[in-house]
Design a protein around this motif. Structure first.
Motif, PDB file in Angstrom:
ATOM      1  N   THR A   1       0.828  -1.210   0.000  1.00  0.00           N
ATOM      2  CA  THR A   1       0.000   0.000   0.000  1.00  0.00           C
ATOM      3  C   THR A   1       0.864   1.262   0.000  1.00  0.00           C
ATOM      4  O   THR A   1       0.809   2.068  -0.931  1.00  0.00           O
ATOM      5  N   LEU A   2       1.686   1.420   1.008  1.00  0.00           N
ATOM      6  CA  LEU A   2       2.550   2.605   1.078  1.00  0.00           C
ATOM      7  C   LEU A   2       3.642   2.575   0.020  1.00  0.00           C
ATOM      8  O   LEU A   2       4.044   3.611  -0.515  1.00  0.00           O
ATOM      9  N   GLY A   3       4.152   1.379  -0.274  1.00  0.00           N
ATOM     10  CA  GLY A   3       5.075   1.239  -1.390  1.00  0.00           C
ATOM     11  C   GLY A   3       6.461   1.802  -1.162  1.00  0.00           C
ATOM     12  O   GLY A   3       6.938   1.934  -0.039  1.00  0.00           O
ATOM     13  N   ARG A   4       7.119   2.157  -2.248  1.00  0.00           N
ATOM     14  CA  ARG A   4       8.552   2.452  -2.249  1.00  0.00           C
ATOM     15  C   ARG A   4       8.889   3.888  -1.868  1.00  0.00           C
ATOM     16  O   ARG A   4       9.963   4.154  -1.341  1.00  0.00           O
ATOM     17  N   GLU A   5       7.990   4.843  -2.154  1.00  0.00           N
ATOM     18  CA  GLU A   5       8.309   6.257  -1.905  1.00  0.00           C
ATOM     19  C   GLU A   5       7.187   6.952  -1.137  1.00  0.00           C
ATOM     20  O   GLU A   5       6.667   7.975  -1.568  1.00  0.00           O
ATOM     21  N   CYS A   6       6.840   6.404   0.001  1.00  0.00           N
ATOM     22  CA  CYS A   6       5.780   7.009   0.810  1.00  0.00           C
ATOM     23  C   CYS A   6       6.375   8.041   1.769  1.00  0.00           C
ATOM     24  O   CYS A   6       7.590   8.240   1.835  1.00  0.00           O
ATOM     25  N   ILE A   7       5.521   8.685   2.520  1.00  0.00           N
ATOM     26  CA  ILE A   7       5.975   9.560   3.614  1.00  0.00           C
ATOM     27  C   ILE A   7       6.610   8.640   4.651  1.00  0.00           C
ATOM     28  O   ILE A   7       5.938   7.790   5.230  1.00  0.00           O
ATOM     29  N   ASN A   8       7.915   8.802   4.905  1.00  0.00           N
ATOM     30  CA  ASN A   8       8.651   7.742   5.608  1.00  0.00           C
ATOM     31  C   ASN A   8       9.575   8.206   6.731  1.00  0.00           C
ATOM     32  O   ASN A   8      10.767   7.895   6.716  1.00  0.00           O
TER      33      ASN A   8
ATOM     34  N   ASN B   1      -1.355  22.740  -1.055  1.00  0.00           N
ATOM     35  CA  ASN B   1      -0.311  23.511  -0.369  1.00  0.00           C
ATOM     36  C   ASN B   1       1.050  23.450  -1.046  1.00  0.00           C
ATOM     37  O   ASN B   1       1.740  24.468  -1.166  1.00  0.00           O
ATOM     38  N   ILE B   2       1.459  22.247  -1.471  1.00  0.00           N
ATOM     39  CA  ILE B   2       2.817  22.102  -2.020  1.00  0.00           C
ATOM     40  C   ILE B   2       2.863  21.305  -3.322  1.00  0.00           C
ATOM     41  O   ILE B   2       3.954  20.969  -3.807  1.00  0.00           O
ATOM     42  N   GLY B   3       1.694  20.985  -3.881  1.00  0.00           N
ATOM     43  CA  GLY B   3       1.691  20.216  -5.124  1.00  0.00           C
ATOM     44  C   GLY B   3       2.108  18.771  -4.958  1.00  0.00           C
ATOM     45  O   GLY B   3       2.568  18.130  -5.911  1.00  0.00           O
ATOM     46  N   SER B   4       1.940  18.228  -3.756  1.00  0.00           N
ATOM     47  CA  SER B   4       2.307  16.835  -3.505  1.00  0.00           C
ATOM     48  C   SER B   4       1.384  15.902  -4.280  1.00  0.00           C
ATOM     49  O   SER B   4       0.164  15.937  -4.116  1.00  0.00           O
TER      50      SER B   4
ATOM     51  N   GLU C   1      -4.093   9.263 -10.829  1.00  0.00           N
ATOM     52  CA  GLU C   1      -5.307   9.744 -11.484  1.00  0.00           C
ATOM     53  C   GLU C   1      -5.711  11.134 -11.012  1.00  0.00           C
ATOM     54  O   GLU C   1      -6.028  12.010 -11.819  1.00  0.00           O
ATOM     55  N   LYS C   2      -5.642  11.352  -9.699  1.00  0.00           N
ATOM     56  CA  LYS C   2      -6.171  12.604  -9.155  1.00  0.00           C
ATOM     57  C   LYS C   2      -5.174  13.757  -9.209  1.00  0.00           C
ATOM     58  O   LYS C   2      -5.543  14.904  -9.499  1.00  0.00           O
ATOM     59  N   TYR C   3      -3.893  13.449  -8.965  1.00  0.00           N
ATOM     60  CA  TYR C   3      -2.892  14.518  -8.894  1.00  0.00           C
ATOM     61  C   TYR C   3      -1.805  14.393  -9.965  1.00  0.00           C
ATOM     62  O   TYR C   3      -0.819  15.115  -9.925  1.00  0.00           O
ATOM     63  N   LYS C   4      -1.991  13.446 -10.898  1.00  0.00           N
ATOM     64  CA  LYS C   4      -1.088  13.266 -12.040  1.00  0.00           C
ATOM     65  C   LYS C   4       0.335  12.887 -11.626  1.00  0.00           C
ATOM     66  O   LYS C   4       1.311  13.353 -12.226  1.00  0.00           O
ATOM     67  N   ALA C   5       0.449  12.036 -10.623  1.00  0.00           N
ATOM     68  CA  ALA C   5       1.763  11.504 -10.255  1.00  0.00           C
ATOM     69  C   ALA C   5       2.286  10.616 -11.376  1.00  0.00           C
ATOM     70  O   ALA C   5       1.524  10.137 -12.226  1.00  0.00           O
ATOM     71  N   HIS C   6       3.586  10.385 -11.372  1.00  0.00           N
ATOM     72  CA  HIS C   6       4.215   9.587 -12.426  1.00  0.00           C
ATOM     73  C   HIS C   6       3.729   8.142 -12.395  1.00  0.00           C
ATOM     74  O   HIS C   6       3.385   7.561 -13.432  1.00  0.00           O
ATOM     75  N   SER C   7       3.707   7.534 -11.207  1.00  0.00           N
ATOM     76  CA  SER C   7       3.274   6.146 -11.059  1.00  0.00           C
ATOM     77  C   SER C   7       3.090   5.851  -9.577  1.00  0.00           C
ATOM     78  O   SER C   7       3.523   6.623  -8.716  1.00  0.00           O
ATOM     79  N   TRP C   8       2.446   4.708  -9.278  1.00  0.00           N
ATOM     80  CA  TRP C   8       2.279   4.323  -7.879  1.00  0.00           C
ATOM     81  C   TRP C   8       3.626   4.197  -7.182  1.00  0.00           C
ATOM     82  O   TRP C   8       3.792   4.622  -6.034  1.00  0.00           O
ATOM     83  N   GLU C   9       4.608   3.645  -7.872  1.00  0.00           N
ATOM     84  CA  GLU C   9       5.938   3.464  -7.279  1.00  0.00           C
ATOM     85  C   GLU C   9       6.600   4.789  -6.946  1.00  0.00           C
ATOM     86  O   GLU C   9       7.519   4.848  -6.143  1.00  0.00           O
ATOM     87  N   ARG C  10       6.151   5.870  -7.581  1.00  0.00           N
ATOM     88  CA  ARG C  10       6.720   7.194  -7.367  1.00  0.00           C
ATOM     89  C   ARG C  10       5.879   8.001  -6.378  1.00  0.00           C
ATOM     90  O   ARG C  10       5.579   9.173  -6.604  1.00  0.00           O
ATOM     91  N   GLY C  11       5.510   7.381  -5.290  1.00  0.00           N
ATOM     92  CA  GLY C  11       4.891   8.114  -4.193  1.00  0.00           C
ATOM     93  C   GLY C  11       3.383   8.239  -4.234  1.00  0.00           C
ATOM     94  O   GLY C  11       2.800   8.885  -3.358  1.00  0.00           O
TER      95      GLY C  11
END
Length: 577
Positions: free
Chosen positions: A152-159, A347-350, A355-365
């Motif tokens: 779920t949290l994966g490789r690049e979560c808040i850590n 606030n910071i474009g995180s 789908e919702k915020y146009k992140a690169h991929s699930w693995e990328r946070g």
């Protein structure tokens, strides 16, 4: 300044002229440069000799504008850890080129700083390049992380990992002159400050760093509560999640802070990141407890298939599986997570969702996209049900249902191990990577997570017969370190077979008790397959069986997910899955 070009492009004069022009422009515009770091790999694809040749060319451009600056290199292998690449790299270092300023220890470096110090000339310092941003499949993965968090949290979560970062830093501090940490963004914000504070003074308690962090960036009034809350987030990740009730306590603590702080703190992105993790962790734990029980109920219903019929059993089983979606637990936790994710984007474009915020991929946070990913064998079971329903023969359907129920069952006198699970580690012969590692943080082999399998195309999953959760975590022995698993109390008078779940490993050979070949070298690179072999009877004269997997010199290691030791007996007949 990584080399983004290939070996073929390096030989193309017109391409390299563009690379030279780019560096000339950058070096000439910057007022001060002390060092330029060129990684050997990650990214970088040059042969070691070409790397040094090119680095000298870069130095000549650099020297025109910054005469005191030097080039630093890292032995991060480009693609595969071929021994000849390392030999060439270190031979070039030993020539002691004047343009070389030092060596960098980072991800994908085969030798530890202690070993590097013995290999390279004393004139060259070593700088640490620690990966503080990733949680799995990385330089410093989370120790004994629970599978539910990994998927779920994966490789690049808040850590935030304050205790781990201090421990890792201090293990290597005596061999380096300091560090520049490797980060992919804001997710590792706390770790940046912990690591930098340890560089300044490795005796600094992490709680003091966190107090300063909270005072300066979030709230001086609530610094004590917030600093301890951050420590608690790291403790959420310790041990099996099913029994870690500290996760619920951590959420209550953060909810107490949430109710007490003023509006400007609630709108602080650093506070929001921590609060999101507290809600997310608690939501995943509640889901794990719920969905684990649902899977047990499914298997119970399937066990009644002979009484109620295969079609009714599957119908009831699917109804139970779908409850996780139809009647989810604590939806308010998930809603709060999405609200905080919205605020962080504002606030910071995180970008915590593709789908919702146009992140690169699930693995990328983009871990919000996995907040409802099944935590049980939902997907695998659905594939089994689809396949079973394709036949009109009731007896065949019942046999296949029995295979589903008994997938992990090795039969009487046998053994089954999911090697990514703590209960199976007692059979794995693990050794310290570092003698100084008193916390056994770096034990080899190590647990690995094959999370990309969860995002495999659906038709490919069906071709493999589904992806069981047991394939998502396994044991990995890096480079040429052999993987050894030991079993005791086998019956010397019986015949046994070994079934191995190979998941994305490389070329591998298996032997029993050091001298009996189970199978010669086979190439399992990028493949998922269960292979079965006969164990020679003469291999277990005293009932002890030691299985050793070895690999080739250019390999990144051996990775295994599952093991069955199956005792053959006329008294018990079980159809293979």
């Amino acid at each position: 300044y990584p080399n983004m070009f290939s070996e073929e492009e390096y030989k193309d004069r017109s391409h390299m002229e563009k690379e030279i022009i780019e560096r000339e422009e950058i070096f000439s515009k910057l007022k001060r440069i002390d060092k330029v770091f060129i990684p050997g790999g990650d990214p970088g694809r040059l042969d070691a000799n070409a790397l040094f040749e090119w680095s000298e060319s870069v130095y000549k451009i650099l020297n025109k504008y910054h005469p005191n600056a030097k080039i630093w290199l890292s032995p991060q292998f480009p693609k595969t850890p071929v021994e000849s690449w390392y030999i060439d790299f270190y031979n070039n270092v030993k020539k002691e080129p004047e343009w070389l300023g030092g060596i960098v220890f980072g991800p994908r470096v085969k030798n530890l700083p202690q070993e590097l110090r013995e290999i390279i000339p004393d004139k060259y310092p070593i700088r640490h390049y620690p990966d503080i941003t990733h949680s799995i499949r990385c330089q410093y993965p989370v120790k004994d992380w629970d599978l539910a968090f990994a998927i779920t949290l994966g490789r690049e979560c808040i850590n935030p990992r304050p205790k781990a970062e201090k421990y890792i830093h201090n293990l290597f501090a005596n061999y380096t002159i300091g560090s520049l940490s490797y980060s992919e963004g804001i997710n590792d914000d706390v770790n940046k400050f912990v690591w930098s504070d340890q560089d300044w003074n490795p005796d600094t308690p992490v709680i003091e760093t966190l107090r300063d962090y909270a005072r300066v960036f979030i709230s001086s009034e609530f610094a004590e509560e917030i600093s301890h809350g951050i420590m608690a987030l790291e403790e959420n990740w310790e041990g099996p999640l099913l029994v870690n009730d500290r996760v619920d306590i951590t959420l209550k603590q953060w909810q107490g802070i949430e109710k007490s702080v003023p509006k400007e703190v609630l709108n602080n992105y650093r506070f929001q990141m921590c609060l999101l993790r507290a809600y997310y962790d608690a939501y995943i734990r509640r889901r794990l407890i719920y969905e684990t029980e649902l899977e047990r109920e499914v298997l119970d219903v399937l066990g009644k298939a002979k009484e109620i019929g295969s079609l009714k059993a599957i119908e009831d089983a699917e109804e139970i599986l779908e409850r996780a979606k139809r009647s989810p637990v604590v939806p308010s936790y998930k809603e709060r997570c999405w609200k905080l994710a919205d605020e962080l984007f504002k606030n910071i474009g995180s970008q915590l969702s593709v789908e919702k915020y146009k992140a690169h991929s699930w693995e990328r946070g983009a871990f919000m996209d996995a907040i409802d990913i099944p935590l049980n064998n939902y997907r695998w079971l659905k594939v089994q049900f689809d396949n079973i329903l394709k036949t009109d023969d009731e007896e065949e359907r019942l046999r296949e249902i029995d295979n589903v129920i008994n997938r992990n069952n090795p039969g009487p006198g046998g053994f089954y191990d999911n090697l990514g699970h703590p209960i199976s580690w007692i059979r794995v012969i693990r050794k310290k990577w570092l003698e100084e590692d008193y916390m056994d943080y770096f034990l080899l082999p190590e647990v690995t997570f094959n999370t990309p399998l969860l995002y495999m195309e659906e038709n490919k999953q069906h071709e493999l017969g589904g992806i069981p959760l047991a394939w998502i975590n396994g044991i990995d022995s890096p480079y040429q370190v052999p993987l050894i698993v030991k079993y005791e109390n086998l019956d010397p008078e019986s015949n046994y077979r070994v079934r191995v779940g190979y998941i994305g490993t490389s070329k591998v050979k298996l032997t029993a008790n050091e001298k009996y070949l189970i199978h010669d070298t086979i190439d399992m690179t990028g493949r998922c397959a269960i292979k079965e072999f006969t164990i020679p009877k003469e291999a277990i004269p005293d009932g002890s069986l030691t299985l050793t997997w070895s690999t080739t010199k250019e390999s990144r290691g051996v990775s295994i997910a599952e093991l069955w030791i199956i005792k053959e007996s006329d008294k018990y007949v079980k159809k293979e899955s």
